[in-house]
Each structure stands twice: as structure tokens, then as C-alpha cells.
Motif scaffolding. Structure first.
Motif, PDB file in Angstrom:
ATOM      1  N   HIS A  95      33.241  33.682  22.704  1.00 45.67           N
ATOM      2  CA  HIS A  95      32.296  33.965  21.625  1.00 45.67           C
ATOM      3  C   HIS A  95      31.364  32.801  21.339  1.00 45.67           C
ATOM      4  N   ILE A  96      31.327  31.869  22.280  1.00 47.65           N
ATOM      5  CA  ILE A  96      30.319  30.805  22.244  1.00 47.65           C
ATOM      6  C   ILE A  96      29.425  31.059  23.450  1.00 47.65           C
ATOM      7  N   ILE A  97      28.180  31.304  23.210  1.00 46.47           N
ATOM      8  CA  ILE A  97      27.261  31.621  24.311  1.00 46.47           C
ATOM      9  C   ILE A  97      26.172  30.556  24.386  1.00 46.47           C
ATOM     10  N   THR A  98      26.026  29.997  25.590  1.00 50.27           N
ATOM     11  CA  THR A  98      24.998  28.974  25.762  1.00 50.27           C
ATOM     12  C   THR A  98      24.027  29.328  26.894  1.00 50.27           C
TER      13      THR A  98
ATOM     14  N   ARG B  96      31.524  24.791   8.365  1.00 54.94           N
ATOM     15  CA  ARG B  96      31.994  23.432   8.074  1.00 54.94           C
ATOM     16  C   ARG B  96      31.804  22.517   9.281  1.00 54.94           C
ATOM     17  N   ILE B  97      32.133  23.037  10.455  1.00 59.34           N
ATOM     18  CA  ILE B  97      31.993  22.234  11.675  1.00 59.34           C
ATOM     19  C   ILE B  97      30.522  21.849  11.894  1.00 59.34           C
TER      20      ILE B  97
ATOM     21  N   LEU C  69      34.199  24.451  18.095  1.00 65.19           N
ATOM     22  CA  LEU C  69      33.787  25.808  17.742  1.00 65.19           C
ATOM     23  C   LEU C  69      34.576  26.840  18.548  1.00 65.19           C
ATOM     24  N   ALA C  70      34.764  26.546  19.837  1.00 60.87           N
ATOM     25  CA  ALA C  70      35.507  27.483  20.693  1.00 60.87           C
ATOM     26  C   ALA C  70      36.949  27.623  20.223  1.00 60.87           C
TER      27      ALA C  70
ATOM     28  N   VAL D   5      27.077  31.614  18.296  1.00 61.42           N
ATOM     29  CA  VAL D   5      28.486  31.667  17.928  1.00 61.42           C
ATOM     30  C   VAL D   5      28.743  32.995  17.231  1.00 61.42           C
ATOM     31  N   ARG D   6      29.822  33.667  17.679  1.00 59.72           N
ATOM     32  CA  ARG D   6      30.101  34.984  17.107  1.00 59.72           C
ATOM     33  C   ARG D   6      31.484  35.033  16.466  1.00 59.72           C
ATOM     34  N   PRO D   7      31.594  34.574  15.237  1.00 58.03           N
ATOM     35  CA  PRO D   7      32.910  34.560  14.580  1.00 58.03           C
ATOM     36  C   PRO D   7      33.437  35.978  14.366  1.00 58.03           C
TER      37      PRO D   7
END
Lengths: 447, 447
Positions: free
Chosen positions: B14-17, B54-55, B6-7, B41-43
């Protein structure tokens, strides 16, 4: 053919196999599109429609649905010995609910019958078109028909607040909203509207009605050139109370006037019919509006019903009069207003290049950028040379290959011109979900 | 978790956990609905949205889509360690096409930003609601939001003329119409509108704009009883130029007036805010209309913008003021006008029976029969006892369990009350066609 099974559902008298009847039912109004049907079935209610569908699906028979058969894109022509399913007996109209302004109508009710029910209750139905005595509301919903009042009330889809549909698997579904405001799940009515019968057979509709305006004024104005008319259309479509905004080719109006023995209502190469309707007098406002437009000559204004009907006759008789020259080749297209003049110029040139002696005449609903380009005197063997290039031109001008007539059989090969691959794939996925064997209205929409 | 994959698509930033961020994002505005998310996730564009889908699908992760998170039915609360997909970076707004009156906006653009773009071009966007600074047009389309202008322009769906959607299979589709009049294939935009993100992620929209009325007049009127207000609403919703028609509970108005330090604008147990807007002066018409209604006392009329804003403040501040009492239990319902008074009587009795000390307050869009029944001071453990019986009552009165807020998680168990079996089966078939594994917005709509 499971004729006996079908007869046990609808009654033997409602299964017709007379070859003459079937031949008459297997051709479009121009006589140019011809198919073949194995039987005509006339179910008497929604349950029978559903059963007929199940029987045909199980017997691997294609079904083509027929309403008033006024499609202008060969939308009801069977291609493969289809069973014709007619909605003509589903023509009941319920009581008008004048508080919620709605009425339930069977799919086979004609537009005129629904209009009559509405006006008897002091209300008005939002869609009007020339084929009103024949076109059925089921067919009109299936094709999301537009017409003469779209600029005010929108297309057929905007009038549909509920539906009953016989699905391809032979089940029935009913979306019944007593009130229009409703966000409970997918807007399935909007999916069936405009699906051209490929996702199910609409058997009944809840239709929205509108208050009837107490005051109305109509005018026909002449313009020296198309640009000036479009400029006026751009202004007028936005004014409060706009009720109609019709472009009429001056030559077409002259032909019609001649045919009717009344002459053209005004001078001008291009005519615009404008109507305002509201709950208070509009005569002065219309005069003010027309004062600001670049007209050539004086407009003809109708303030009473008789005068208004005379003005409308020129517009309403167009199709009939043009038909005297044989079935015209019809293009139903919508374009950005800014692209219309260029499109018309290029289209006329294209027609002249491809077909000697052809006569292109235009009318349309200018408020929506919706043109009906009718080409007279096109021999059958020249149609093909004209059709594809015209679709190309429409797409190049940023237009839609179908504005209000639908895709039908006629425009099936050109779907990709207005829809990209992912869009068509999504449409096909929906079709496959509801009709996995693809037996329902197989000839329309998809190639 | 395929975090690295995803990253590589959206960028690591833009991947926040962060558990605090995820917890804050996993609860609805009332704090009553709480879920759990594994990542945010912030595309940055539509292609990234499609790839993220898709992922996640391939990794068998549920995805919950988040716009402005102003859902009033817990429509964005993740249920199963979902990946949260935020549209916040898709907030570009294109140039306004003032001839065709349309604008393209990213799904993450706020309503206020779209309104601003429209008004900068001298046009108006047709939907307005209190959460305008937060609500995104993508989320509003997904829920077919209504609001304060529905009586004039319709819901969000009526503003959408084109869409870009990332489908559950990770492909993109674009329905791009330069002109609104378009009958070329299924009306897919209407299917995605109101689907609450279950069929795909809306990434961009072509939005219709309207001419801006040059004249506006506003009034707040008092009524001694609800029947008299409904009777007035029935008349006013049909008049030309109607621009707003808001019911306000007199007690709610008094609370708001007190809170704002301005007092109630007029006397009356029930108040009606009415606004007319047109291209010519409406002051006299409004006075005539109000003369014919059974008001109690004099109406407060606003002819200039400042006075109009003061009148609107009472309506606009309702939600905020009621929130002072803690999050109200909200019912968003539409009913036939003739059923409203009976419904309110029975609903108040039901609330009194089930919850001592509860305070029911009403407001709503009376033109559409759309009521917002807010019940203050309902302890969490009494909600359930009230919710089901209220849904029953709505259905018995011929109403819809969701008028404009959608179904979300909150009303999922009650879908059958407004939709019959065949209808739900058809909806599920469409869902299964586009999202066979059911990973997208799995918590909403279907039980």
C-alpha cells in the motif's frame, strides 16, 4: 480595575458597579447558581465590545458575556469577580431583504423583535421558544438554541448565515454572506454558534428567514402510553409540512389546564401537539394522519388562529406553571427514539430512589428526540445526588447530556460523558488558539 | 523518505512509488494543474491514517489527502513532493439505522455506494451530484459539496451528524452522535466540513438520511429571457416539496440534446428543470405553479420514472458534453438572485473582451443563486487574464467566489475577495492551532 479606561470607551453611564445590580446579574434564574461580578459594562457597538475585551484581557480580568440571561444551565453566571459584558445595547435590526430572505440583527435584539421584523415582511424566523421576549439572538446563537420549530427549520445555527464577532484578542471579524451558498473557507459561523461565548462575543448576525406558510392546522392528541406516542412521533416527524411536534406529560398538561382554568384539552396520560403548515390546506391530511395513530379519544383540532392559540397555551404555559412549585431541576437531553421509553422508566425510578416526594414531569420536542425532564420539589441538598447519576443514565441510553440548552456551568463536569478525550482536546486547542489566557466566559463548557 | 516506517504501518503493497501512478495522481481533471508527489500511501483504517500523519509530520513531509479526486478547483494536487494519502480503502458502510435515519460510512465510500445503502433501506441520502460514482463522502464533506438536491436538503454539511478525524498531530477524534440534536460543546463536525482537509483527515462519517418521497413529478420549462427564469426560480424555491431547481443555458441544452441524439426537451433561451417530491401527489400543484410563470411554450412534464430520467439526462450530461470541447474554464459562484442577470451580462462581456472565440455556457442551482459558468475554448495562456477580473466581478456583484466547489489551489489567491482580514486571521489561527507546522494539505485554501 481599569474602570476609567472602560468608561472612556463606553461612557461612564454604561459602567455599573452598584452592588445590588451586580448581585442581581450574578445569579441564574433558579437562584441556585450564584457568582460575583466586579462591574457591568454595556458597550454601544461592536468596536466598543472589541475594545472592552482588549482592556479586560490586558488587565487580566475575566469577562462573562450576558444577553437575555435566560440560560437554563447557568451559562451567564460569573465565577471570579468577572466583568459582565452585556450585549443589550446592540439591539438594532436592519431592513429585511425579502428576496434573499435575510435580515441583519444586533446580538442584543430579542427573539420577539426579530420575529416581528420577519413577520412585518411577510416572512417567518425559523426559531421560536418560550423566552422570546427576553432571549437575545446573540445568546441564542451562542447556545445554538432549539425550541418549538426545530422539527421544521432546525436550530439557531441553521438560521445563521453570517456573523460579526469580537475576538478575545480585541479584534473584530465579519463573515458577511449576502447569499447562503458559500464554500469559501472554514465555516467560522458554525464554530461560534454553540461555543457559548468562549471563543468570542457575537455582536451581530445575518439571519436567514423563511416564507410564511399560508395554511396551518394544529391538533392535540392523547395517548394511553408513551410507546404509542413515540410511535406516532416517529411517523409524524417525517411528513411533509410538519411544523411542530411537542410531547406533553398528561400530568403537566392537567396542572397547566387547572392553573389556566381551562382544563386539559384532551384525555390521555401523554399528549402530542402536532402542527402542519404549508402553502395549501392541510386539514384533511392531518385528519388522515391522525386516523392512522393509536390515539385514546378524539383529538382537539384547531383550524383557526384563535383555536390554535388555545391549544398552544397548554404547551407554552408549562414552564411558568411548573415554576409555581419552585425552580424545577431541569434535564435537557436528546435520545434515540427507541431509547426514550426505557430512559423515562429508569429516570423516574432513579428520581424516586433519590428524592422522596419529587415529581418528575416531561415535555419536549419529540421530533428530535429532545426531552425536557423537569423534576419538581427537589431540595437543594439532594440535587447533587440526582444530577450525576442522571447524566450517567443519559449516556448509557446513547443520549446527549445537552440537547439544546448547552453545557454552561451546570453541565461542565459532565462534558466527558458525551465527548471523548480526543474531541475535548481538539476543542481545547481551538479555545487556546483564540483565547490563550482563557479569560472569556471562563466558567462555562470546560471544567 | 521514511518509506519503511510507512510500510510497517500500512503494508508494503500500500505504498506506491511508481512514477506513472504518482504522475497520474498529481494532476487535476483538466490536466492544467500539475504537481509532484513522492509516494502514494493507502492506509486501511483510521488508526493507520493517524499513524501515517504522525510519521509524515515528524519527517517534515507535506501530505495531500485524496478521495475521489473530483475536485474542480485543483484541491488534491500536491505541490511539494507530497506524500499522497488516499482514503480509498476506508470504504466500509455500516448498517442503516432506519429509525434514527442515519448510517456510518468510511470516508472513502463513494456517494453512489451511500445512496445505494440508503435506498436499500427505503431512505434517501440528501446530496446528489454528477460525480456520484467517483466522489467519496469524505472528500464531499471536506469540501461541503452541494449539488442537485441542495434546494431541498442542504449541502453535505447538513447531512453530517458525526465524524471521525485523524488530526494533524497523529491523534484520532470521534464525534459520535446517535441523535442529531446535540449542543454539547463546539460543533467540530461543522469545522472539519468545508476545511478542505487542512485541519485533519476525515476517516468516517455519521450521515443523516431522509425519508424517501413517495410521489415525484419533474418538468423542464423554457423561458425567453433570464429575468423571467429568475423570477420563476424565486417563486419555486419556496414552494413546499421542491426537490430540484436547475437552470440550464438553452445553448448548452441544445448541444447536449444534439450529442445525445434527442434534441432539446423544450424551446427557450433558458431552461428550468423543476421537480416536486412529497408524500402525496404533486402533479396538479406543479401544473398550477407553471401556469403562473412566464414560460415560452409548453413545459415537458415527466410523471413516471422513465420520463423523469429523460428530462434529467439533459442536465446530467452537461458536464460530459461540454468536456468534448476540452476542459472548460469553470467558475462556481453564488449571487443574490437580484444580481444574477447583471452578473451574467457583465461576465459575458468580460469573456468576449478577453478571449476571442470563447463560448460561455451556464448551468446551476438557481434556488441557491449558485451558477456554474463554464467557458469553453479558452487557451491556457488566456486563463489568467480572465480569472482575476472574473473574481473581481463576482465580488462586486455581492457574490461568493466559491459557492460549492471550495477554494482549493485554484482560488487560493482570491480568498480575500470573499473574506475580510479578521476572518482570514481567525481561520489561520484555527489552522495553526491544529496544524502548527502546516504540513497537511498545504497547497489549498491559504496563499
Amino acid at each position: 480595575m481599569p474602570l476609567e479606561t472602560l468608561a472612556s470607551v463606553v461612557g461612564a453611564s454604561h459602567i455599573i458597579t452598584d452592588p445590588d445590580v451586580l448581585a442581581g446579574r450574578s445569579v441564574d434564574h433558579t437562584g441556585r447558581y450564584r457568582g460575583r461580578a466586579s462591574a457591568l459594562v454595556r458597550p454601544g457597538d461592536a468596536e466598543q465590545v472589541a475594545q472592552v475585551l482588549r482592556i479586560c484581557r490586558d488587565a487580566r480580568l475575566n469577562v462573562t458575556v450576558q444577553g437575555g440571561r435566560t440560560s437554563l444551565v447557568a451559562g451567564t453566571v460569573p465565577e471570579h469577580d468577572d466583568v459582565l459584558l452585556s450585549t443589550e445595547r446592540l439591539n438594532t435590526i436592519g431592513d429585511v431583504d425579502s428576496v434573499e430572505r435575510r435580515v441583519e440583527a444586533g446580538a442584543g435584539a430579542t427573539l420577539a423583535a426579530v420575529q416581528h421584523a420577519a413577520s412585518s415582511a411577510g416572512l417567518v424566523f425559523g426559531v421560536d421558544l418560550a423566552a422570546r421576549d427576553t432571549a437575545t439572538v446573540g445568546g441564542m446563537a451562542s447556545t445554538n438554541a432549539g425550541g418549538l420549530r426545530t422539527v421544521r427549520y432546525g436550530n439557531m445555527g441553521e438560521q445563521v448565515i453570517g456573523l460579526q464577532v469580537a475576538l478575545p484578542d480585541g479584534t473584530l471579524m465579519r463573515r458577511h454572506s449576502l447569499v447562503r451558498s458559500d464554500n469559501t473557507g472554514y465555516d467560522l459561523p458554525a464554530l461560534f454558534v454553540g461555543a457559548e461565548g468562549t471563543l468570542g462575543v457575537i455582536t451581530a448576525l445575518d439571519l436567514r428567514l423563511h416564507p410564511s406558510p399560508s395554511h396551518r392546522v394544529t391538533a392535540v392528541c392523547g395517548f394511553a402510553d408513551l410507546e404509542a406516542l413515540i410511535e406516532a412521533g416517529r411517523t409524524f416527524r417525517d411528513v411533509d409540512g410538519i411544523a411542530a411536534l411537542e410531547l406533553i406529560d398528561g400530568r403537566a398538561a392537567a396542572l397547566t389546564g387547572e392553573h389556566l382554568g381551562v382544563g386539559a384539552p384532551v384525555e390521555g396520560d401523554w399528549l402530542l401537539l402536532i402542527e402542519l403548515a404549508a402553502d395549501h390546506d392541510q386539514t384533511e391530511r392531518l385528519a388522515d394522519l391522525l386516523d392512522g395513530a393509536r390515539l385514546c379519544g378524539e383529538p382537539a383540532v384547531g383550524v383557526d388562529t384563535a383555536a390554535q392559540q388555545r391549544l398552544w397555551r397548554v404547551r407554552e404555559s408549562l414552564a411558568e406553571v411548573l415554576g409555581v412549585y419552585g425552580p424545577p431541576l431541569k434535564f435537557d437531553v436528546s435520545l434515540p427514539l427507541s431509547a426514550i421509553a426505557g430512559f423515562v422508566r429508569d429516570a423516574v425510578a432513579l428520581i424516586g430512589d433519590q428524592v422522596d416526594d419529587a415529581l418528575p414531569l416531561l415535555f419536549g420536542h419529540i421530533g428530535e428526540g429532545n426531552l425536557h425532564l423537569n423534576v419538581l420539589r427537589v431540595p437543594l441538598d439532594r440535587e447533587k445526588a440526582l444530577y450525576g447519576p442522571m447524566m450517567d443514565l443519559i449516556a448509557r441510553c446513547g443520549g446527549n447530556v445537552s440537547s439544546e440548552h448547552g453545557v454552561g456551568t451546570r453541565k461542565r463536569p459532565y462534558l466527558e460523558m458525551s465527548r471523548e478525550t480526543g474531541d475535548i482536546a481538539a476543542m481545547r486547542a481551538v479555545k487556546a488558539a483564540l483565547d490563550p489566557t482563557g479569560y472569556l466566559n471562563a466558567a462555562v463548557l470546560f471544567d
